[in-house]
Design a protein around this motif. Structure first.
Motif, short mmCIF file in Angstrom:
data_model
loop_
_atom_site.label_atom_id
_atom_site.label_comp_id
_atom_site.label_asym_id
_atom_site.label_seq_id
_atom_site.Cartn_x
_atom_site.Cartn_y
_atom_site.Cartn_z
N PRO A 70 0.81 -1.23 0.00
CA PRO A 70 0.00 0.00 0.00
C PRO A 70 0.83 1.27 0.00
N ALA A 71 1.93 1.28 0.79
CA ALA A 71 2.77 2.48 0.84
C ALA A 71 3.44 2.71 -0.50
N GLN A 72 3.96 1.63 -1.11
CA GLN A 72 4.56 1.76 -2.43
C GLN A 72 3.51 2.13 -3.47
N ALA A 73 2.31 1.62 -3.30
CA ALA A 73 1.24 1.95 -4.26
C ALA A 73 0.94 3.43 -4.24
N LEU A 74 0.91 4.04 -3.04
CA LEU A 74 0.69 5.49 -2.95
C LEU A 74 1.84 6.23 -3.61
N GLY A 75 3.05 5.79 -3.36
CA GLY A 75 4.21 6.43 -3.97
C GLY A 75 4.16 6.34 -5.49
N LEU A 76 3.76 5.16 -6.01
CA LEU A 76 3.65 4.99 -7.45
C LEU A 76 2.58 5.92 -8.02
N LYS A 77 1.47 6.03 -7.33
CA LYS A 77 0.38 6.90 -7.80
C LYS A 77 0.84 8.36 -7.87
N VAL A 78 1.49 8.82 -6.82
CA VAL A 78 1.98 10.21 -6.81
C VAL A 78 3.01 10.40 -7.91
N TYR A 79 3.90 9.41 -8.08
CA TYR A 79 4.92 9.51 -9.12
C TYR A 79 4.29 9.63 -10.50
N GLN A 80 3.31 8.79 -10.77
CA GLN A 80 2.66 8.82 -12.08
C GLN A 80 1.93 10.12 -12.33
N GLN A 81 1.35 10.69 -11.27
CA GLN A 81 0.59 11.92 -11.41
C GLN A 81 1.49 13.16 -11.52
N SER A 82 2.57 13.19 -10.77
CA SER A 82 3.34 14.44 -10.64
C SER A 82 4.77 14.37 -11.16
N CYS A 83 5.28 13.18 -11.45
CA CYS A 83 6.69 13.06 -11.81
C CYS A 83 6.94 12.44 -13.18
N ALA A 84 6.07 11.50 -13.55
CA ALA A 84 6.36 10.69 -14.75
C ALA A 84 6.41 11.52 -16.02
N GLU A 85 5.66 12.59 -16.07
CA GLU A 85 5.64 13.41 -17.29
C GLU A 85 7.04 13.91 -17.63
N CYS A 86 7.80 14.27 -16.61
CA CYS A 86 9.16 14.78 -16.84
C CYS A 86 10.22 13.68 -16.77
N HIS A 87 10.04 12.75 -15.84
CA HIS A 87 11.09 11.77 -15.56
C HIS A 87 10.84 10.40 -16.18
N GLY A 88 9.72 10.22 -16.89
CA GLY A 88 9.45 8.95 -17.54
C GLY A 88 8.71 7.99 -16.64
N ASP A 89 7.96 7.08 -17.23
CA ASP A 89 7.16 6.14 -16.45
C ASP A 89 8.00 5.27 -15.54
N ASP A 90 9.21 4.94 -15.98
CA ASP A 90 10.08 4.07 -15.21
C ASP A 90 11.35 4.78 -14.75
N GLY A 91 11.29 6.10 -14.64
CA GLY A 91 12.43 6.86 -14.15
C GLY A 91 13.56 6.98 -15.14
N GLU A 92 13.26 6.69 -16.43
CA GLU A 92 14.32 6.69 -17.43
C GLU A 92 14.61 8.06 -18.00
N GLY A 93 13.79 9.08 -17.66
CA GLY A 93 13.98 10.42 -18.19
C GLY A 93 13.19 10.61 -19.47
#
Length: 790
Positions: A40-63
């Motif tokens: 659950p904790a990782q799931a929340l982190g993944l959700k926030v990442y996809q919403q606020s980070c993935a656009e710039c840093h890529g879905d898998d952190g690849e940039g």
């Protein structure tokens, strides 16, 4: 499991960071997002990442190519990463990811692809098959030949043995003076040595011969310079053919020059012969006699001409040293250290040419190397044994019968003469992968361990004691390896390699020119620059090879500055004009080891002003181990004339104030500002442009804590106790010595070596031994598993 590193091999090569200043490279394995759903904790982190980070840093952190083309990896702690995201991310919308969301996304990013463990899991570092580097090749061939001659000893006595004769020759019955002369820089005037007119004839005719050996401080081409009014011959590394031959005086040319390549860590035979004959006395009593003087100087790499100092001279005899002169293309240094992981056509051709050069040398000196005469009835048998020994030493292990047949016996059986056979043997051996690749043996056998130890410390072949230890199964435990490493540290070759590391670590290994604006610093001459380099290296050697502590922290904290008379006059200290190098505290301003050494301050500066940016980048990258991305566009400092009322600090802050710059300069600038008391040539100053120097700075650690400091002493005290500095130093030293990535030896290798370093009071020599013991016993065939902890 396939990884993005495998699908995109270019991703793993980036050393830059994204907008997260300490966040950067390597990627997340496909499927980790799905795995996060189970927690659950990782799931929340993944959700926030996809919403606020993935656009710039890529879905898998690849940039992403447009926004931030650098995959996410770094070395902040989880708390430090959480704090950074909470305060800084995403850019322009910092209030959107805070508190619980910041903590959750930080944990997800950290566990998925950011941390050291995640990177090791996603893209395991491997101990790569690597050829000899250029330095390793030259050192190995030189020591291979030296194995048949013996090596010169480098004792504690300094200077050359001088013999003075009462005639122009060197007859034993005419020798009147024998002594050790520390340097060769004499003005005898119209008289004789020591004014000994009783033993020398009335015409003041005499000759002198000095001999011994010299030790070059670094590898490269050395120009030797002899100045005298009389007959002279200089021999360097050759007893038969003079490097400089001025025995027949002609014209008024009193200075003679010649160059020769030398390898560091090896003593070289040197002999200087001088004769003041009748030409030194005028026949007409009304004309003055020609005086007699002689000076022996050299021009080392990246230095000015100087009388050869006594610290580089020894009265001990040394045999000739073979130095390969074939030019090689440079090794790859893109990862921060030299490595031999690629073979180009140019390198392959150079290795062939060098093998041919070596084969010709061996044949030309065959009697000397093989210890056999032309008329010896057992000449061929002895030459076969010599050839077998040559191949064994090249391969760093005994030959089995099949190898001896292939590399030796067949060559003798099919060659028209023994010399041709020897050439073939040498060429076969030096072109064999068993010579060119010292990591070729995957098994952890004692000879492979011996090779790893010798290349780690010497960049060269094992010596006889090390090979004997291998043969007697005395390289099986960590302590046995450490025992050999401690012995080998006393060899000048180890000192040469370690000093080479510090030149590279401090970014002074290839300084082409330190010239400054003559309108501001007309007295900053090449001689001053050369003395500064000597001052730096004497300081390094004094700390590294201190028999009591060798404490790394002294490199940052020691207050005295080593100056000679010329440097003292330039930097405001009170020393006699002819003073040798001595520690100075008074008159040079506040100092803190390397951090304020004038040579480094001058190197990390502009031609007419200091540079907080150059200095800050050096501290961030080399001392603290932070990964910085290069500027997005060409950077030109603001000219002082555009803002005549601003200090250097104020101009730097103005130019780097845009948000796109501050992503990195918020780290760089405050570090560099702490060194603003030192101008473009490293002189201490209290003011800049009429304003008091502001040398306050700060650094946000990987834990998210903020350290503040005022000036170089407080900066040095912070760095000396920083785990980040210890980590960075250990990693860089490991990679220089081993020529492999430290992560390839397991994720725990760096922290374990760092902890040992700290617990041993930061002893550099002990760290070197630990590095060798750790790396030599790591099985190469399972290195990829070791890096993942499996």
């Amino acid at each position: 499991m396939k990884t993005l590193f495998e699908n995109r091999p270019d991703a793993g090569r980036s050393l830059a960071l994204g907008v997260l200043v300490a966040v950067g490279v390597l990627a997340l394995p496909i499927g980790s997002a799905a795995a996060a759903q189970d927690d659950p904790a990782q799931a929340l982190g993944l959700k926030v990442y996809q919403q606020s980070c993935a656009e710039c840093h890529g879905d898998d952190g690849e940039g992403s190519e447009i926004d931030y083309p650098h995959p996410l990896h770094g070395d902040k702690t989880l708390d430090g990463l959480t704090t950074y995201i909470d305060e800084k991310m995403p850019p322009g919308f910092e209030h959107e990811v805070t508190g619980e969301d910041a903590e959750a996304v930080a944990r997800y990013v950290y566990d998925a692809f950011y941390s050291e463990i995640a990177r090791a899991r996603n893209a395991p570092a491997r101990i790569e098959l690597a050829r000899l580097t250029v330095d390793q090749y030259r050192n190995s061939v030189s020591d291979l030949i030296a194995g048949f001659r013996g090596r010169g000893q480098w004792g504690d006595e300094r200077g050359l043995k001088g013999e003075y004769y009462t005639d122009r020759g060197f007859r034993r019955d005419r020798k009147k003076i024998e002594r050790i002369d520390p340097e060769l820089n004499f003005d005898f005037g119209i008289g004789v040595p020591d004014g000994d007119t009783e033993n020398f004839d009335k015409r003041n005719q005499f000759s002198a011969r000095w001999e011994g050996s010299l030790m070059p401080p670094e590898s490269g081409t050395y120009e030797f310079v002899v100045w005298t009014e009389h007959a002279v011959r200089l021999y360097v590394n050759d007893d038969r053919n003079p490097l400089i031959d001025g025995w027949v005086q002609s014209g008024d040319d009193l200075e003679r020059r010649a160059s020769i390549p030398l390898l560091a860590g090896r003593p070289y035979r040197i002999r200087l012969e001088f004769s003041k004959a009748y030409q030194g006395v005028r026949k007409d009593d009304d004309e003055p006699e020609i005086p007699a003087s002689i000076r022996l100087s050299w021009v080392p790499p990246r230095r000015a001409e100087e009388v050869i100092p006594s610290r580089h001279l020894s009265p001990e005899w040394a045999p000739p040293v073979f130095v390969v002169t074939t030019p090689f293309p440079p090794d790859d240094r893109s990862v921060g250290y030299e490595r031999g992981t690629t073979i180009s056509a140019a390198w392959a051709q150079a290795s062939t040419d060098a093998a041919i050069e070596t084969a010709a040398y061996v044949v030309d000196h065959l009697d000397d190397l093989a210890k056999v005469k032309d008329d010896d009835p057992e000449r061929e048998i002895k030459l076969r044994d010599f050839a077998a020994s040559f191949v064994e030493r090249a391969f760093r292990r005994p030959l089995d019968p099949e190898q001896r047949d292939l590399y030796v016996d067949r060559q003798f059986d099919t060659s028209p003469d023994a010399e041709t056979a020897i050439k073939r043997v040498v060429l076969l051996a030096l072109k064999s992968p068993r010579f060119l690749y010292h990591e070729i043996d995957p098994e952890l056998d004692p000879y492979a361990v011996a090779s790893r130890v010798s290349y780690a410390l010497w960049d060269s072949l094992p010596d006889e004691p090390l090979l004997k230890a291998a043969a007697e199964a005395r390289l099986e435990t960590r302590e046995q390896v450490a025992e050999q490493a401690r012995r080998m540290l006393d060899d000048p070759r180890a000192r040469a390699k370690v000093l080479d590391f510090f030149r590279k670590w401090l970014k002074v290994d290839a300084i082409p020119d330190l010239a400054k604006d003559p309108e501001h610093y007309d007295d900053f001459t090449p001689e001053v620059v050369s003395d500064l380099r000597t001052s730096l290296e004497l300081f390094l050697e004094g700390v590294i090879w201190d028999s009591d502590s060798a404490d790394f922290r002294r490199l940052l904290l020691d207050e005295p500055l080593l100056l000679n008379g010329r440097l003292a006059a330039f930097y405001g200290a009170d020393l006699p004009e002819d003073s040798p190098f001595a520690p100075v505290v008074e008159g040079v301003g506040e100092r803190a080891g390397l951090l304020s050494h004038p040579y480094l301050m001058a190197n990390f500066a502009y031609t007419n002003d200091s540079s907080p940016i150059f200095r800050g980048v050096f501290l961030a990258r080399n001392v603290l181990g932070t990964r910085l991305r290069p500027p997005q566009e060409a950077f030109t400092p603001l000219a002082p004339d555009l803002h005549p009322d601003l200090t250097t600090r104020e101009r730097t802050a103005l130019q780097t104030s845009p948000e796109s710059c501050m992503a990195c300069h918020s780290l760089i600038n405050p570090l560099g500002f702490a060194l603003e008391h030192y101008d473009a040539v490293g002189r201490f100053r209290a003011e800049d442009n009429g304003k008091p120097i502001d040398a306050s700075g700060l650094y946000k650690t990987r834990d998210g804590e903020t350290a503040t400091f005022e000036g170089v002493r407080e900066l040095a005290e912070f760095l000396a106790e920083s785990d980040e500095v210890a980590d960075a130093f250990v990693e860089r030293l490991f990679q220089h010595q081993i020529k492999q990535p430290i992560r390839a030896f397991g994720v725990e290798t760096l922290p374990e070596l760092r902890d040992a370093f700290v617990s041993n009071d930061y002893n550099i020599q002990t760290l070197l031994v630990e590095i060798v013991a750790e790396s030599a016993l790591t099985p190469r065939q399972s290195a990829d598993l070791a890096s993942t902890g499996e």
